[in-house]
Each structure stands twice: as C-alpha cells, then as structure tokens.
Scaffold this motif. Structure first.
Motif, PDB file in Angstrom:
ATOM      1  N   PHE A  73       0.899  -1.282  -0.075  1.00 13.79           N
ATOM      2  CA  PHE A  73       0.026  -0.007   0.093  1.00 13.79           C
ATOM      3  C   PHE A  73       0.660   1.395  -0.026  1.00 13.79           C
ATOM      4  CE2 PHE A  73      -1.704   2.259   4.347  1.00 13.79           C
ATOM      5  CZ  PHE A  73      -0.625   1.932   4.625  1.00 13.79           C
ATOM      6  N   ARG A  74       2.127   1.088  -0.359  1.00 12.84           N
ATOM      7  CA  ARG A  74       3.063   2.323  -0.321  1.00 12.84           C
ATOM      8  C   ARG A  74       3.900   2.186  -1.668  1.00 12.84           C
ATOM      9  NH1 ARG A  74       5.627   5.778   4.196  1.00 12.84           N
ATOM     10  NH2 ARG A  74       5.318   7.153   2.346  1.00 12.84           N
ATOM     11  N   GLU A 317      10.178  10.453   6.767  1.00 10.95           N
ATOM     12  CA  GLU A 317       8.866   9.873   6.361  1.00 10.95           C
ATOM     13  C   GLU A 317       8.997   8.410   6.312  1.00 10.95           C
ATOM     14  OE1 GLU A 317       7.125  11.384   2.759  1.00 10.95           O
ATOM     15  OE2 GLU A 317       6.316   9.400   2.367  1.00 10.95           O
ATOM     16  N   LEU A 337      -3.925  10.271   6.915  1.00  9.76           N
ATOM     17  CA  LEU A 337      -3.319   9.402   5.770  1.00  9.76           C
ATOM     18  C   LEU A 337      -4.004   7.856   5.867  1.00  9.76           C
ATOM     19  CD1 LEU A 337       0.396  10.675   6.011  1.00  9.76           C
ATOM     20  CD2 LEU A 337      -1.403  11.441   4.673  1.00  9.76           C
ATOM     21  N   LYS A 338      -3.384   7.176   4.696  1.00 15.29           N
ATOM     22  CA  LYS A 338      -4.075   5.995   4.534  1.00 15.29           C
ATOM     23  C   LYS A 338      -3.778   5.064   5.718  1.00 15.29           C
ATOM     24  CE  LYS A 338      -0.347   5.212   1.281  1.00 15.29           C
ATOM     25  NZ  LYS A 338      -0.067   5.048  -0.216  1.00 15.29           N
ATOM     26  N   PRO A 354       1.284   5.357   6.984  1.00 14.73           N
ATOM     27  CA  PRO A 354       2.369   6.102   6.777  1.00 14.73           C
ATOM     28  C   PRO A 354       2.450   7.357   7.834  1.00 14.73           C
ATOM     29  CG  PRO A 354       0.827   6.042   5.145  1.00 14.73           C
ATOM     30  CD  PRO A 354       0.227   5.591   5.973  1.00 14.73           C
TER      31      PRO A 354
ATOM     32  N   ARG B 141       0.893   6.747  -7.886  1.00 13.30           N
ATOM     33  CA  ARG B 141       0.076   5.542  -7.129  1.00 13.30           C
ATOM     34  C   ARG B 141       0.374   5.567  -5.517  1.00 13.30           C
ATOM     35  NH1 ARG B 141      -3.925   4.227 -10.571  1.00 13.30           N
ATOM     36  NH2 ARG B 141      -3.208   3.359 -12.396  1.00 13.30           N
ATOM     37  N   GLY B 142      -0.478   5.436  -4.742  1.00 10.35           N
ATOM     38  CA  GLY B 142      -0.106   5.387  -3.421  1.00 10.35           C
ATOM     39  C   GLY B 142      -0.146   6.720  -2.681  1.00 10.35           C
ATOM     40  N   ASP B 143       0.386   7.968  -3.439  1.00 13.68           N
ATOM     41  CA  ASP B 143       0.875   9.014  -2.867  1.00 13.68           C
ATOM     42  C   ASP B 143      -0.313   9.675  -2.487  1.00 13.68           C
ATOM     43  OD1 ASP B 143       2.381  10.960  -1.681  1.00 13.68           O
ATOM     44  OD2 ASP B 143       4.020  10.814  -3.334  1.00 13.68           O
ATOM     45  N   TRP B 144      -0.185  10.499  -1.515  1.00 15.97           N
ATOM     46  CA  TRP B 144      -1.111  11.614  -1.256  1.00 15.97           C
ATOM     47  C   TRP B 144      -0.950  12.940  -1.617  1.00 15.97           C
ATOM     48  CZ3 TRP B 144       1.838   8.717   1.970  1.00 15.97           C
ATOM     49  CH2 TRP B 144       2.682   9.248   3.149  1.00 15.97           C
ATOM     50  N   ARG B 145       0.115  13.027  -2.503  1.00 16.78           N
ATOM     51  CA  ARG B 145       0.594  14.546  -2.695  1.00 16.78           C
ATOM     52  C   ARG B 145       0.654  14.551  -4.192  1.00 16.78           C
ATOM     53  NH1 ARG B 145       4.982  12.952   1.552  1.00 16.78           N
ATOM     54  NH2 ARG B 145       4.786  11.171   0.398  1.00 16.78           N
ATOM     55  N   ARG B 249     -13.787  14.340   6.210  1.00 19.05           N
ATOM     56  CA  ARG B 249     -13.274  15.205   7.318  1.00 19.05           C
ATOM     57  C   ARG B 249     -13.275  16.743   6.903  1.00 19.05           C
ATOM     58  NH1 ARG B 249      -7.728  15.988   6.253  1.00 19.05           N
ATOM     59  NH2 ARG B 249      -7.325  14.720   4.418  1.00 19.05           N
TER      60      ARG B 249
END
Lengths: 574, 266
Positions: A73-74, A317, A337-338, A354, B141-145, B249
């Motif tokens: 998942f990362r 991180e 975050l996830k 994360p 993919r997978g990142d939140w940025r 949220r």
C-alpha cells in the motif's frame, strides 16, 4: 571453506574486555578462532579501521504480513528509490518498507549478522517465514505475539501458568517461533470490542483479565520453560502523553521474577521501543508535553532483570506498523493518511499508517530527544539496545545516524540548533540539552552486539569475537584515533562496512556485496514439555470452533518454510 | 535562449523511458554528450542518440535551454520529468508522464499527451493543445501528494481521475472530462469548460472545481448553498455553489467549516 585473518584493526569486544586494542581476528570453518591458530588464511587488512563482532538486532519489523501490506500500500515508498542489480547483487528497492533483498543488503552493509523479527502473527507465520527465507545473508528469528491470544487470556485468568507455558511451547513449535512477544497486552483484544487497555489494570472485556496479569503470567510461563529470550513487551498506551506511569507499572511487574535459563540471560522482561513509552504531560503541545526518560531510567538503572531497546525517532517519512491495532487507528485520525487494519482471529490484530516525523514540529523533535536520552541515561549499556523499532520510529537504514547522535554531543547540538525548528522548547521540555555523555565505541559494541545477543540468549553464538563463536565479523572504515573530528564519519562508516564475514563467508569485500550468503538460517526454539491433555483438548476445540483454518493448515512445515533451520532445544519437562 | 532540436529517427520496440529529455539534463552538455544520455527500453539501458537526431545546441543552464521535439513521440515517456526551468516544445503526440513532478519552466505539447502528465507537479506551466489522458495533475500511485502548484491547460478533452489528491495549482480543461474529478482534493482549482460525467469532487476536503457544462451524475455528498457571480479564466457568469464532500473530514477557519467548493455554471 576459506579461512580469514583480519589484520591490525582497532578491536572492540566488551565480552572479552578488548577496548580498541590493535589485534588480529581470525575465522576458520565458520567460527572465530585464536589468530595464532590459522596458517593458510586469506588476509584482510583492517589497519586504521574498527573491528567488531557482527551486530545483533533485537527488534525490527522486516518480514511478515504487516511489512508486506506496507510494501503493497505504499508504492510511493519505492519511487525514485531503486538500484538495479549488477554482478551477484540483485535489484533492491524501497525506503521505509524495503524489499526483502534490500533488507538483507542493508543489514550486511551495516555489519549485522542476526535480526529478530519483532512481531509474527501466529496465523500468518508461514508468510513470515517465506519472507525470512527470501531475505539474504543474515540469520533471523521471529517472535510470535501472545499478549492478546485467547488461549493465553483464558489460562492466565485462571492463574494456570503451567498451561500457558505448555501452550507457548506448542505455538513456538507450530509457528517455528523464537520467543514470547506481547503487544499492548489485552488492548488489541479489547479493541475488538471497541475499547482499549490504557493502564495495566484496565480489564479486557469478556476475558476479565488485566494487562498486569497478562505480563506477569507470560513472564512466569517464559521462565518456567527456560526460553533463551525473555518476555518481550510493547506496553500499553504507546505514544500517549503522560504514559510513563503506565510504563513504570509495566516494568515493576518484573519485580520478584528471576531469570531461569541455561543461556546466560539475566533479564526477565525486555521492554521494546521504550522511547514511545516515556512521555509526560497531557498533550503533544510544547506547553504540556515533557520527557520522562529520566524518571523511567532511574527505575531501570536500579534493577538487574530489565532490558530495553531505544526506538529512536529519526525524523523521516516512514511507515508505522504494529500489532497495536487501536494505536494505529488513533494515528490514522491524527494525520488523515491511509490506514490498513487486520484482525487476526483468536490471536492478535494490526494496523499500518504512513507517518512523517517532521523536524519542523515540536513533538517530532521531542520524540527524537526522548529516544536518545534513554541511551545516554542508562548506567549499564548492556541493558540498552539501539533500535528505531524499524520502520516505526525510523527506517532500518538510519541505525548509523542514531549511532552518530549517541556518540557525538556535537551532532546533537547541531540538530537542536540548526535542524529542529523548536530546539529551544525541546531543551526546555526534555533532558537532551543537559546530557553531554558520548557513547564510546566500546559501549556501542555493548548496545548493538554483546547486549542484544545476551538478552536473546544467543551470547554463546553472537555478539563477541571469542573463540568458538560464529564467524561473524564486521570491519568499519572508521579510525577511532583520527576520525573523531567529524560525526558524519561515524554515520558513513557504520552504514558502509568495509568487510563483513558472516558464518565464515565473505559477504562484503572492500565495501561491495560479493555474495548473497549461502547459509542463511532461521532460528527457532523447540521447548519440550510434559504431555498436557488439557491444553491439547483446548487447542483441538478452538480449531474446530473458531479458527478459519484447520490445524493441518496452520503448522509451519519445516521443509518448505525454513530450508535451513537452526533449532535451539530447551527441556522443560523437569 | 539556446534551442536544441530532437527528431525521432526510429520507433522503439517497447516504450522508451526518456526522463533525460529535460532542460535540466541537457544544460551545459555538448550534443555528443546528450546523444549518450541513457534511455530505458524495458530493462535495457540505451542511448538517446539511438532514437533521435540531435541538432542545434543547449544552453549553459536549464533556464536558457529550449528543447524542440519534431515528430511523433507517442511511445516516449517522461518527457520533461522533474524539469525546473527552460522550455520543451513537443510538435506531435507524447506518451505518459509528460511534465511529471516538474517544478518550473514551460512545456508546450502541441499534440496530445497520455496518462499521468503533470503528476505531482509543484510549479511551471504545462500547455497541451490536444487531449490529455487519465490522472492529469494527480498523485503517483499510493501517494497523497498530487499536483501542488503551477498551471496545466488542456485545449481538448481530459480522461478520468483529473487532479486526484490535488493540493494546489490550477488545471483548466477546454473540453470534456471523464469520471472522477478532484477525488481527495485538498486545494487548488480545476476548471472544466465542457461536460463532466460523474463523481466530481468525491471525498473532496478543500479546493475549487468549476464546471461550465453539465455533470451527468452529481455526487450525493454535495449540497447547494447559493448562487454566485464570478469571473473564471476570462469568462464571467453566474454559478450555483455546492459544498462537499459532506462525508469527508473538513478543517475549520474562524469557527466555520471549510468545505470543497463545486461551482456549476448556469
């Protein structure tokens, strides 16, 4: 097998009392031998370098289902962080959740010979062992988790230490596990009921036992069996401001317990990543939060049967992963975050989130300080082991950076003055500013080799250069006489060993990985107990009633999951 | 400004991964050195010069370098990846990841580009005359940025998942978009001048989305607030303001909850 003689290095070995003497170290047939005993050996010149036995990691999350979910998942953890294979070296990738290949190479470059996977869910032991087999070079073992296991909760409620011990012995044999790990005792099971155990006296719903009883019962069972490692606990209320009281309560449970084993282990309780458990105050704000490392260390220093590892925050991180399900849920709501989560049937749970330890925040800097304080306040370094609870407080590859901070007051000052945004409030709320101790190479060898080997019950194999021990030797490009001017040299040297010999085999030659290791072993403990029909009946009953698998699909079969096992036999029939 | 021209000479068997076609990589290098820069074809590393004829010259810095690609590079990925300054002009269609993670400078794509263009970009301009593929200005993919700054302007249509995890900057689509616009968006502005299909602003926390045409299926998590008049990219008009995604949220500012804003042109 080739013999090696490592010439003229500065040797550090606290077991033998060698403190930087210029000596030769020899390896023959995979074992350390007296340098005078080898004749036709390959010579390795270590002049001007530091020589130690290979390091031993007592606590890291490097194999198993949690780690693999972290990898899955990362994908961004591997972005721009990949080395293509060349020569014997295979492709390696990832930062906080590296591939198994990179994990093996990282350990080798840092001069490690053994690593203990810190939390193995018994139901997923097969997966854990498959990853261990795929991790090159280092020897490994894995600790199954017991602190929220239904069998354990039921036996301990009835004060049945003998049955608890029999169950532990059975589970170690089934999962090919090494010892007893206990994560957030009672809390993860409580979370299945929407609750948690925040103190050692909170009652687990339905099972009607407390964390205090669980820790006490597991220590008693561990010593009844005489296992090589002691009970290894991650206490309640990890990461919560004001949790140090809970930590002291947990540590005090060890009072009255005596070590019983044939491995030279003196500890009955190992508290892991103690950094996360030494917080005062009521919130993470600089007005309230404070370090309680001194209060906890004052107690630890007064005991002789407790050991711990640091769990230093490295300000990166990273990916947090633990069997402490409720904590991860909490964390995911802090950083949005996830989040991944699992409930492991009758046994445990886990969560993954994360996390960015941002040096521009007060709290991350304060956590960094607390971890180092523990290493600097300990009187006997044989009790304190360097970890980052990899990858929870920091990635595995940051160990050498932690050594630098422990060994150099200058490096810590530089952090407080130039890197951390709230250096002054961190000095005010923590002890770090008052501590000018610098860990010596001799003490570092205790904290990374002799100490963890002894507490794992592996002092007869690892952690020293005594004749007869495993032929695991690391040579670091660090000159203790002339390289003391710049702390960066410590970090570089301990991350890039010049030579690593593992089990008598040359793995790193002149700084390059030249072999993937041919004799990687998986360690497990086979404790023989008397027949126990009650426990046998309970196991069969629980599998019929509750487990989604049958007992036949549960056992880790040696031939496939551990092609090269190393069994430590323990006789607990008397 | 120095100009260097790349003309494709052969079609790669597999897709070419050419992150070196970038002013930052070319700057200060001779044409011979540029021809020797690596490109990946599958797992094999080859030379840029094997696939392009190189003419003109590059500047001493990225800012002084303009790269012109004359011809179809629809099997070449990562053009202008991580560029910080200078200019890239693509006279033809390009493959995926054009301008991904760019932080400055300008890319003029005179044809169409494939998916993941402008991915995670933090600054600069990405101008696309044709159409854009999926995941324009989104996160890896997978990142939140996702996209955090700069401007992406597409004259044609864009695919699905425009601006996923977008946190800043502006994306302007002249034509229509496919499903999923601004999913998980936490800042920045997306302007769609044509129609959108569905799932616009799903799990949106913050930011602005303007749709000039129709949204085929509206997300249930958006609530109508009021009508507002405003000028958007040179067009003045009346917009219906919706706030959402109610299920996500949301932060507060001065006691008020800050929602994502979705403007539909009347």
């Amino acid at each position: 097998m080739t013999d090696y003689i490592i010439r003229n290095g500065f040797v550090y070995d606290p077991v033998l009392g060698i403190n930087g003497d210029i000596m030769d170290v020899a390896v023959r047939d995979g074992k350390i031998v007296d340098a005078g005993d080898v004749t036709k050996a390959t010579e390795i010149d270590a002049s001007g370098m530091t020589v130690m036995a290979a390091a031993v990691d007592i606590h890291a999350h490097v194999a198993g289902p949690k780690v693999n979910v972290g990898r899955n998942f990362r994908p961004e953890d591997k972005l721009f962080n990949c080395n293509v294979g060349s020569g014997v070296k295979r492709m390696e990738a990832g930062f906080s959740v590296p591939t198994t290949i990179r994990t093996g190479y990282l350990y080798a470059r840092m001069g490690f010979g053994f690593s203990m996977e810190a939390a193995m869910p018994p139901l997923y032991a097969r997966h854990t062992h498959e990853e261990i087999v795929d991790t090159p070079i280092i020897d490994q073992g894995a600790l199954p988790v017991f602190g929220n296991n239904w069998f354990v909760l039921e036996y301990i409620k009835e004060n049945e230490v003998e049955n608890t011990a029999a169950y532990i012995a059975w589970l170690l044999a089934q999962t090919k596990g090494y010892g007893v790990k206990c994560v957030n005792p009672g809390g993860t099971e409580s979370w299945g009921w929407g609750m948690n155990c925040e103190t050692v006296d909170d009652v687990v719903p339905y099972f009607d036992v407390t964390p205090r009883q669980i820790v006490d019962g597991l220590i008693a069972a561990n010593e009844m069996l005489g296992l090589p490692h002691c009970m290894h606990v991650h206490g309640n209320s990890l990461g919560e401001p004001g949790n140090y009281g809970v930590t002291l309560d947990t540590l005090k449970i060890a009072e009255g317990h005596k070590p019983n084993n044939e491995f030279g282990r003196e500890s009955v309780l190992h508290h892991t990543h103690l950094q996360f458990h030494c917080y005062g105050g009521e919130s993470y704000a600089s007005k309230s939060f404070e370090s309680k490392s001194k209060e906890v260390m004052d107690y630890v220093n007064s005991t002789d049967n407790i050991t711990f590892d640091l769990g230093v925050v490295t300000l990166d991180e990273t990916t947090t992963m633990t069997a402490d399900g409720p904590f991860e849920f909490h964390l995911s709501h802090m950083n949005s975050l996830k989040w991944a989560n699992t409930d492991v049937e009758l046994e445990t749970g886990s969560g993954i989130v994360p996390f960015i330890y941002n040096p521009k925040t007060f709290i991350a800097g304060a956590q960094w300080a607390v971890g180092l304080e523990l290493g600097l306040l300990v009187k006997d370094p044989m009790k304190a082991y360097v970890t980052t609870d990899a990858p929870n407080a920091g990635p595995l590859m940051r160990y050498p950076r932690v050594y630098k901070w422990l060994m150099s007051a200058k490096a810590r000052e530089d952090m407080l003055n130039n890197v951390l945004k709230y250096g002054d409030s961190i000095r005010a709320r923590c002890y770090i500013g008052e501590l000018d101790r610098e860990i010596s190479l001799y003490e570092l060898a205790m904290m990374t080799r002799a100490g963890p080997a002894k507490t794992l019950g592996l002092g007869h194999m690892f952690g020293s250069l005594k004749a007869g021990l495993e032929g695991d030797v690391a040579v670091y490009p660090y000159n203790p006489e002339s390289d003391t001017d710049d702390p960066e040299k410590i970090e570089y040297a301990f991350g890039n060993c010049a030579t690593l010999i593992k089990g008598g085999e040359l793995i790193i030659k002149e700084g390059e990985v030249v072999s993937n290791g041919r004799q990687k072993r998986t360690f497990w403990v086979n404790a023989k107990t008397n027949e126990n029909p009650v426990v046998e009946r309970d196991i069969s009953e629980k599998f019929k009633r509750y487990y989604t698998v049958t007992q036949n699909n549960y056992t880790v079969e040696g031939h496939h999951y551990m092609p090269n096992p190393y069994v430590i036999e323990v006789d607990a029939t008397k | 400004m120095a100009k260097i021209t790349l003309t494709p000479t052969k079609t790669p068997t597999l897709r070419l991964e050419a992150e070196n076609i970038c002013p930052d990589s070319f700057a200060g290098k001779s044409n011979e050195e540029i021809a020797n820069l690596h490109v990946f074809v599958g797992k094999e590393s080859q030379a840029l010069g094997d696939y392009f004829e190189i003419a003109g010259e590059s500047g001493s810095t990225a800012a002084e370098t303009t790269i012109v690609i004359n011809g179809d590079v629809n099997r070449v990925k990562y053009i202008g990846m991580k560029m910080s300054a200078g200019e890239v002009i693509i006279n033809g269609d390009a493959d995926m990841y054009v301008g991904a993670w760019m932080s400055g400078g300008k890319i003029n794509a005179n044809g169409s580009v494939d998916a993941f263009s402008g991915l995670g970009m933090t600054g600069g301009e990405l101008i696309i005359k044709g159409d854009a593929g999926n995941y324009l200005g989104a996160a890896y993919r997978g990142d939140w940025r996702g996209m955090q700054g700069g401007t992406i302007r597409v004259s044609g249509n864009a695919g699905s998942d425009v601006g996923t995890f977008m946190r800043g900057g502006t994306i302007i689509i002249g034509g229509n978009v496919d499903v999923h616009v601004g999913t998980h968006m936490e800042g920045g502005t997306i302007i769609v001048k044509g129609d959108a299909k569905s799932r616009v602003g799903g799990q949106m926390v913050k930011g602005d989305i303007y749709v000039f045409g129709d949204i085929e299926v509206m997300m249930p998590g958006f609530q109508y607030r009021k009508d507002v008049d405003s000028e958007v990219d040179g067009t003045t008009g009346s917009f219906a303001l919706y706030e959402g995604d109610i299920g996500e949220r949301h932060g507060k500012s001065k006691g008020e909850t800050i929602y994502g804003k979705l403007y539909m042109k009347h």
